[in-house]
Design a protein around this motif. Structure first.
Motif, PDB file in Angstrom:
ATOM      1  N   ASP A 196       0.842  -1.192   0.000  1.00  0.00           N
ATOM      2  CA  ASP A 196       0.000   0.000   0.000  1.00  0.00           C
ATOM      3  C   ASP A 196       0.879   1.245   0.000  1.00  0.00           C
ATOM      4  O   ASP A 196       0.402   2.359   0.201  1.00  0.00           O
ATOM      5  N   ASP A 203       2.591   1.142  -4.625  1.00  0.00           N
ATOM      6  CA  ASP A 203       1.280   1.283  -3.986  1.00  0.00           C
ATOM      7  C   ASP A 203       0.249   0.766  -4.978  1.00  0.00           C
ATOM      8  O   ASP A 203      -0.180   1.484  -5.885  1.00  0.00           O
ATOM      9  N   ARG A 206      -3.500   2.587  -4.929  1.00  0.00           N
ATOM     10  CA  ARG A 206      -3.663   3.818  -5.715  1.00  0.00           C
ATOM     11  C   ARG A 206      -3.082   3.702  -7.117  1.00  0.00           C
ATOM     12  O   ARG A 206      -3.315   4.565  -7.958  1.00  0.00           O
ATOM     13  N   TRP A 215       5.852  10.192  -6.175  1.00  0.00           N
ATOM     14  CA  TRP A 215       4.942   9.148  -6.637  1.00  0.00           C
ATOM     15  C   TRP A 215       4.440   9.462  -8.036  1.00  0.00           C
ATOM     16  O   TRP A 215       4.003  10.579  -8.315  1.00  0.00           O
ATOM     17  N   PRO A 222      -4.565   1.180 -10.737  1.00  0.00           N
ATOM     18  CA  PRO A 222      -4.979   1.102  -9.338  1.00  0.00           C
ATOM     19  C   PRO A 222      -6.053   0.045  -9.084  1.00  0.00           C
ATOM     20  O   PRO A 222      -7.015  -0.074  -9.835  1.00  0.00           O
ATOM     21  N   GLY A 225      -7.959   2.954  -6.473  1.00  0.00           N
ATOM     22  CA  GLY A 225      -7.911   4.339  -6.891  1.00  0.00           C
ATOM     23  C   GLY A 225      -7.989   5.262  -5.689  1.00  0.00           C
ATOM     24  O   GLY A 225      -7.627   4.895  -4.568  1.00  0.00           O
ATOM     25  N   THR A 226      -8.489   6.459  -5.909  1.00  0.00           N
ATOM     26  CA  THR A 226      -8.634   7.424  -4.839  1.00  0.00           C
ATOM     27  C   THR A 226     -10.104   7.783  -4.673  1.00  0.00           C
ATOM     28  O   THR A 226     -10.946   7.427  -5.503  1.00  0.00           O
ATOM     29  N   GLU A 227     -10.411   8.507  -3.615  1.00  0.00           N
ATOM     30  CA  GLU A 227     -11.799   8.899  -3.378  1.00  0.00           C
ATOM     31  C   GLU A 227     -12.316   9.773  -4.510  1.00  0.00           C
ATOM     32  O   GLU A 227     -13.478   9.661  -4.910  1.00  0.00           O
ATOM     33  N   PRO A 230     -12.078   6.893  -8.229  1.00  0.00           N
ATOM     34  CA  PRO A 230     -12.070   5.456  -7.900  1.00  0.00           C
ATOM     35  C   PRO A 230     -11.969   4.590  -9.148  1.00  0.00           C
ATOM     36  O   PRO A 230     -12.321   5.020 -10.257  1.00  0.00           O
ATOM     37  N   SER A 231     -11.471   3.374  -8.957  1.00  0.00           N
ATOM     38  CA  SER A 231     -11.373   2.435 -10.074  1.00  0.00           C
ATOM     39  C   SER A 231     -12.762   2.009 -10.523  1.00  0.00           C
ATOM     40  O   SER A 231     -13.669   1.824  -9.714  1.00  0.00           O
TER      41      SER A 231
END
Length: 467
Positions: A196, A203, A206, A215, A222, A225-227, A230-231
């Motif tokens: 992670d 990671d 993400r 990064w 991912p 993903g991120t908020e 998202p994936s």
């Protein structure tokens, strides 16, 4: 009689020489390499030395049975992706030096009798840049023994040390929760503990990798993903705990193009924890016996994390998506190899875009910027040309695999994509209709992948097109 004796003696000599040559060939590389990566080295009980900012000391050790000389029989090479990014080059760094009681440093007491490179901590190659992937090969002739080194973190998966710290991160001797003496019962939890980004340069949640500048996007994409982004599609490795539930209640994933085979997917379906005879040194990807291993090299250039693919990607993906591997040699389903200009043929129940095809002489647009395999001065399209391996966070690529949505053999719950919590991923249209929401692990939004190759004269530059 004398002539027979002479012939027999000659045969004995030939056999003996043959055995010697075979033995020599088997000793063309050390049996294994051990890699030490440290920011600080203790040279004597009272003297230490610290690496420069952004760098780490890297020392490689190996054994040479039968050699007692001060110099190694093997050469050390550094492997780099060449400037044209179509192949690799090797630089001979020299030979290793034997570690003796007289020259051993404080931290080398367990390596007496081994050979080391570099010979001195003040050598040019003693310090390597952090977050750069270095490939080192050692041997007298191919195949060489190889180590992939990623400072400042030791690689616990491949190059063992006489230091149990690299093992204890995953294994427990007396209180393990897993038959392999692992510290976690769920394999995904085991892997994510480091991957992670907390204890690894990768990671996978993400979909980023750490390089000297920070990064950056990783080529596999991912899982979550991120908020904010998202994936929308990913290989689901988050439901492994379903193994503890009754069989009829498990989450059953049908791999598209598999012919309906069921499988619960975990990280170890694709990756091995250690290098074996059936795992690639690149990402420890598993490959079936008799198939080529995935041959690839990761590197950093222009501040980006990149991968040079050489061979094996189609066969790797085809282990689960066998019907999609149409066009390449040795495909799992045994389909006829695709020949340019013969037109698209049926593979299984569907017409499929061929993979593994040589597009070096493709006419029309310039060569695609999507990843291709480069070998023998040719370029080959693969599954990875269009798809990522972990997940994609594309929100303008909604589609469902016909084999998931239409196949009558599949139970209704198995026709959809699910998130990490087991909830179906869908998009609700204005009329309230629920549509499967998936980007199918694609690399580009919409039809962007197709236009990479088929933009100019869409039909005119397509081999086998019928006017």
């Amino acid at each position: 009689m004398n002539r027979l004796i002479k012939i027999s003696f000659i045969l004995i000599v030939v056999v003996a020489l043959s055995i010697g040559f075979v033995t020599g060939a088997s000793g063309s590389a050390p049996p294994r390499l051990e890699v030490m990566i440290e920011r600080t080295l203790r040279l004597t009980p009272t003297q230490t030395v610290t690496a420069d900012s952004g760098k780490s000391f890297v020392v490689i050790y190996w054994e040479e049975p039968g050699n007692t000389q001060s110099q190694s029989r093997h050469s050390v090479y550094q492997v780099n992706v060449n400037t044209s990014e179509t192949g690799i080059s090797r630089t001979n760094l020299g030979r290793g030096a034997r570690v003796t009681p007289g020259n051993a440093r404080e931290y080398e007491k367990n390596y007496i009798g081994y050979y080391r490179y570099p010979a001195s901590h003040t050598a040019n190659n003693a310090q390597l840049n952090n977050y750069i992937n270095y490939i080192i090969e050692v041997g007298s002739s191919a195949p060489y023994q190889q180590a992939r080194i990623y400072p400042p973190i030791p690689n616990a998966h491949t190059n063992y040390q006489k230091n149990s710290d690299t093992c204890s991160g995953c294994h427990r001797t007396h209180y393990a929760e897993h038959p392999m003496l692992l510290s976690r019962k769920i394999m995904q939890e085991m892997c994510i503990e480091c991957h992670d980004g907390s204890a690894s340069s990768y990671d996978v949640i993400r979909g980023v990798a750490r390089v000297p500048g920070g990064w950056v996007a990783a080529p596999a994409g991912p899982f979550v993903g991120t908020e904010d982004n998202p994936s929308t599609s990913f290989h689901n490795v988050f439901l492994e705990d379903a193994f503890d539930t009754p069989l009829n209640q498990q989450f059953l994933l049908y791999a598209p193009g598999s012919g309906g085979d069921r499988m619960n997917l975990t990280c170890t379906n694709c990756h091995s924890a250690h290098v074996t005879d059936t795992s690639s040194r690149y990402r420890l990807l598993k490959f079936p016996e008799g198939a080529p291993e995935v041959n690839a090299y990761s590197y950093v250039r222009g501040g980006e994390y990149r991968v040079l693919y050489v061979d094996g990607m189609n066969q790797f993906c085809g282990q689960c998506h066998a019907e999609y591997d149409y066009g390449s040699r040795n495909n799992p389903m045994g389909y006829t190899e695709h020949t340019m200009y013969e037109g698209i043929q049926k593979a299984g129940d569907y017409y499929r875009h061929p993979t593994g095809i040589d597009i070096t002489n493709w006419i029309g647009t310039p060569k695609t910027t999507l990843p291709l395999e480069h070998r023998n001065n040719r370029q080959y399209m693969t599954c990875g040309t269009c798809h990522v391996a972990h997940g994609a966070a594309l929100h303008n690529a909604d589609q469902a695999s016909p084999e998931l949505a239409e196949d009558p053999r599949l139970a209704e719950r198995d026709r959809y994509k699910y998130d990490a919590d087991g909830n179906r991923i869908y998009d609700r249209l204005d009329d309230g209709t629920e549509v499967t929401y998936s980007s199918m692990l694609k690399r580009r939004e919409g039809m962007g992948i197709c236009l990479e190759c088929h933009l100019d004269q869409v039909w005119g530059n397509t081999p086998g097109a019928q006017w």
